[in-house]
Design a protein around this motif. Structure first.
Motif, PDB file in Angstrom:
ATOM      1  N   ARG A 163     -13.520  -3.803   5.084  1.00 35.47           N
ATOM      2  CA  ARG A 163     -12.302  -4.447   5.583  1.00 35.47           C
ATOM      3  C   ARG A 163     -12.608  -5.923   5.796  1.00 35.47           C
TER       4      ARG A 163
ATOM      5  N   CYS B  37      -8.160   9.490   2.633  1.00 32.07           N
ATOM      6  CA  CYS B  37      -8.312   9.931   1.243  1.00 32.07           C
ATOM      7  C   CYS B  37      -7.124  10.759   0.740  1.00 32.07           C
TER       8      CYS B  37
ATOM      9  N   THR C   9     -16.887  10.876  -6.309  1.00 30.51           N
ATOM     10  CA  THR C   9     -17.055  11.326  -4.915  1.00 30.51           C
ATOM     11  C   THR C   9     -17.267  12.833  -4.805  1.00 30.51           C
TER      12      THR C   9
ATOM     13  N   HIS D   9      -5.282   4.591   4.770  1.00 33.42           N
ATOM     14  CA  HIS D   9      -5.977   4.815   3.494  1.00 33.42           C
ATOM     15  C   HIS D   9      -6.712   6.151   3.464  1.00 33.42           C
TER      16      HIS D   9
ATOM     17  N   ARG E 267       1.037   4.128  -2.910  1.00 33.43           N
ATOM     18  CA  ARG E 267       0.590   5.490  -2.585  1.00 33.43           C
ATOM     19  C   ARG E 267       1.711   6.489  -2.886  1.00 33.43           C
TER      20      ARG E 267
ATOM     21  N   HIS F 280       0.817  -1.207   0.000  1.00 33.89           N
ATOM     22  CA  HIS F 280       0.000   0.000   0.000  1.00 33.89           C
ATOM     23  C   HIS F 280       0.856   1.264   0.000  1.00 33.89           C
TER      24      HIS F 280
HETATM   25  C1  HEM Z   1     -15.515  14.666  -1.268  1.00 37.18           C
HETATM   26  C2  HEM Z   1     -14.837  13.865  -2.064  1.00 37.18           C
HETATM   27  C3  HEM Z   1     -14.181  12.598  -1.587  1.00 37.18           C
HETATM   28  C4  HEM Z   1     -14.551  11.741  -0.592  1.00 37.18           C
HETATM   29  C5  HEM Z   1     -15.755  11.835   0.330  1.00 37.18           C
HETATM   30  C6  HEM Z   1     -13.575  10.674  -0.557  1.00 37.18           C
HETATM   31  C7  HEM Z   1     -13.598   9.629   0.352  1.00 37.18           C
HETATM   32  C8  HEM Z   1     -12.602   8.691   0.489  1.00 37.18           C
HETATM   33  C9  HEM Z   1     -12.561   7.665   1.507  1.00 37.18           C
HETATM   34  C10 HEM Z   1     -13.623   7.433   2.575  1.00 37.18           C
HETATM   35  C11 HEM Z   1     -11.409   6.959   1.328  1.00 37.18           C
HETATM   36  C12 HEM Z   1     -10.909   5.816   2.213  1.00 37.18           C
HETATM   37  C13 HEM Z   1     -11.443   4.475   1.802  1.00 37.18           C
HETATM   38  C14 HEM Z   1     -10.995   3.352   2.717  1.00 37.18           C
HETATM   39  O1  HEM Z   1     -10.283   3.553   3.694  1.00 37.18           O
HETATM   40  O2  HEM Z   1     -11.392   2.216   2.441  1.00 37.18           O
HETATM   41  C15 HEM Z   1     -10.745   7.512   0.175  1.00 37.18           C
HETATM   42  C16 HEM Z   1      -9.554   7.040  -0.346  1.00 37.18           C
HETATM   43  C17 HEM Z   1      -8.994   7.546  -1.496  1.00 37.18           C
HETATM   44  N1  HEM Z   1      -9.387   8.655  -2.220  1.00 37.18           N
HETATM   45 FE1  HEM Z   1     -10.951   9.852  -1.821  1.00 37.18          FE
HETATM   46  N2  HEM Z   1     -12.655  10.906  -1.536  1.00 37.18           N
HETATM   47  C18 HEM Z   1     -12.969  12.072  -2.180  1.00 37.18           C
HETATM   48  C19 HEM Z   1     -12.273  12.675  -3.214  1.00 37.18           C
HETATM   49  C20 HEM Z   1     -11.134  12.189  -3.791  1.00 37.18           C
HETATM   50  C21 HEM Z   1     -10.379  12.811  -4.856  1.00 37.18           C
HETATM   51  C22 HEM Z   1     -10.720  14.172  -5.482  1.00 37.18           C
HETATM   52  C23 HEM Z   1      -9.348  11.975  -5.161  1.00 37.18           C
HETATM   53  C24 HEM Z   1      -8.249  12.099  -6.185  1.00 37.18           C
HETATM   54  C25 HEM Z   1      -8.228  12.854  -7.214  1.00 37.18           C
HETATM   55  C26 HEM Z   1      -9.436  10.843  -4.267  1.00 37.18           C
HETATM   56  C27 HEM Z   1      -8.565   9.790  -4.250  1.00 37.18           C
HETATM   57  C28 HEM Z   1      -8.537   8.808  -3.292  1.00 37.18           C
HETATM   58  C29 HEM Z   1      -7.547   7.753  -3.269  1.00 37.18           C
HETATM   59  C30 HEM Z   1      -6.423   7.549  -4.278  1.00 37.18           C
HETATM   60  C31 HEM Z   1      -7.840   6.964  -2.150  1.00 37.18           C
HETATM   61  C32 HEM Z   1      -7.078   5.719  -1.697  1.00 37.18           C
HETATM   62  C33 HEM Z   1      -6.040   6.117  -0.673  1.00 37.18           C
HETATM   63  C34 HEM Z   1      -5.262   4.938  -0.130  1.00 37.18           C
HETATM   64  O3  HEM Z   1      -5.678   3.801  -0.277  1.00 37.18           O
HETATM   65  O4  HEM Z   1      -4.199   5.188   0.450  1.00 37.18           O
HETATM   66  N3  HEM Z   1     -10.520  11.008  -3.445  1.00 37.18           N
HETATM   67  N4  HEM Z   1     -11.469   8.577  -0.307  1.00 37.18           N
END
Ligand code: HEM
Length: 428
Positions: free
Chosen positions: A292, A350, A244, A348, A96, A92
């Protein structure tokens, strides 16, 4: 205690409108219960959700055995399995690190003028009409524009990317999709990866400096780097980065229009915008669930979770837990204490949080300040059918039509709460 209730009820259209009452019922019966209809544990209390999200005893690997996945879903599952979101340490952290530099708060701040310009174009176009569908006209195109800008995707290719990402998001948000839905998601992922491979390895047009494409192209030229892995994570950015944020802008606009006092407060006090963004994310989170799986038999909140069992972490329910947020159903921009779970928690957390906050703030400020008399128009909002994502399929609003020159951004309309920089960048 084991209850006979099921989170699956959240799928019913009539429950969508009263989703948070339903979560209250679940949480007050049991904060962590075995859902026999979903074959998974369901966590609704804030303490258990935040503990589980960062708990190394719980894995994020979504498809531990690809061979067991249905044939239609397998191509999609193979790609998801290489994305950071569905990997545990140490893979991971490695995945990342490939792209995280493009998403630091500092890197994202450089996008402010670009986001403001995109919002300005949309508002200036719709302001004279007196009507708009927030979802189709603003919330969908804005995040897609920005993530495509980051990846340096040519304008003419963007509609195809939007079309491919929809069935994939649907499959991710709905574990009970039928074979056709899964097949369509797998095919879309194949198209998306083929496209990204061509884009990121083409030499005719060099990537614009400082874009995500430049970063990824440099990584792709590193002979040690597995290109498929990079492409899978770029695909994740496209899907996670637009679906999202679209729902965030839609849900937040709906909340503001249903709470006119809160909207007025924000018009008067732009300095509240950063707090308002957090509160609106807490109030109606676009991502409702995290998944999970227990690596081995373990204890969580006093229950024994058997090896391999799934645990669904309901961020939306945790965000309305009265133990952490007093009067949780009240939208209060001056709320103190309590960390919402809308962006998850732990390793993880966001990656795009800074970008999503900035896009949301700029979009909401423009709606509130440039469209006088903004109000809901038409029937009750329609929610998309998904357990994972919560968002509207359309949101019709009306306002007093504004002529081109009247609808220019006001000084201070930056999404930063009074800074002024983006407004000037747009007007210029
Ligand atoms: C309001 C908008 C957003 C919400 C509510 C949101 C929510 C989340 C949540 C809850 C997770 C964690 C999931 C987990 O732990 O299983 C996550 C991970 C992630 N989000 Fe967002 N997200 C948003 C916008 C974005 C944007 C704009 C991007 C990229 C351009 C993005 C990229 C990612 C990535 C790459 C992960 C994975 C991170 C990891 O595994 O280390 N998200 N997001």
């Amino acid at each position: 205690m084991r209850t006979s209730s099921s989170l699956l009820r959240a799928f019913r259209p009539q429950v969508q409108e009263r989703l948070y009452d339903f979560y209250d019922e679940l949480r007050s019966t049991d904060e962590l219960f075995w859902d026999r209809h979903l074959d998974a544990w369901v966590a609704t209390g804030h303490a258990v959700v935040s503990d589980a999200a960062g708990n190394p005893g719980l894995s994020s690997v979504r498809y531990p055995d690809i061979a067991a996945v249905s044939e239609e879903l397998r191509p999609l599952a193979r790609v998801l399995s290489r994305q950071m979101l569905y990997n545990d340490a140490p893979d991971h952290a490695r995945l990342r690190a490939l792209i995280s530099r493009a998403f630091t708060a500092r890197a994202v701040a450089t996008l402010r003028a670009r986001i403001a310009e995109a919002v300005d174009r949309i508002i200036t176009h719709t302001a004279p009409t007196g009507r708009m569908d927030i979802v189709a006209d603003l919330a969908r195109p804005l995040p897609l524009t920005i993530i495509c800008d980051l990846l340096d995707v040519p304008q003419q290719d963007r509609p195809a990317l939007a079309a491919w990402s929809e069935p994939i998001a649907e499959a991710i948000g709905n574990s009970r999709l039928d074979a056709d839905g899964n097949r369509s998601a797998s095919q879309s992922m194949t198209h998306l990866l083929t496209y990204l491979r061509e884009l990121l390895t083409r030499h005719d047009t060099p990537p614009a400096p400082h874009t995500l494409r430049a970063l990824v192209t440099a990584q792709a030229q590193n002979t040690d780097q597995d290109l498929d892995e990079l492409l899978a994570n770029c695909a994740l950015l496209l899907i996670a980065g637009h679906e999202t944020t679209t729902h965030f802008i839609g849900n937040a606009t709906l909340a503001l229009l249903r709470h006119p006092h809160a909207a007025d407060q924000l018009r008067r006090r732009r300095d509240l915008m950063p707090a308002a963004v957090e509160e609106l994310l807490r109030y109606d989170a676009p991502v409702q669930l995290m998944l999970r799986r227990a690596r081995q038999d373990m204890n969580l909140a006093g229950r024994t979770i058997a090896q391999g069992q799934a645990v669904l972490l309901v961020c939306g329910a945790a965000n309305r837990d009265p133990a952490v947020f007093p009067d949780p159903h009240v939208l209060d921009f001056e709320r103190s204490g309590g960390r919402h779970m809308a962006f998850g928690h732990g390793p993880h957390f966001c990656l795009g949080a800074a970008l999503a906050r900035l896009e949301g703030a700029i979009a909401l400020e423009a709606l509130l300040t440039r469209l006088p008399g903004l109000r809901l128009d038409g029937s009750s909002p329609q929610w998309q059918r998904s357990l994972n994502f919560r968002g509207l399929t359309r949101l019709d609003v009306a306002f007093t039509p504004v002529s081109d020159d009247q609808s220019q951004p006001q000084a201070g309309a930056t999404g930063r709460g009074g800074g002024g920089g983006a407004a000037r960048a747009v007007v210029r």
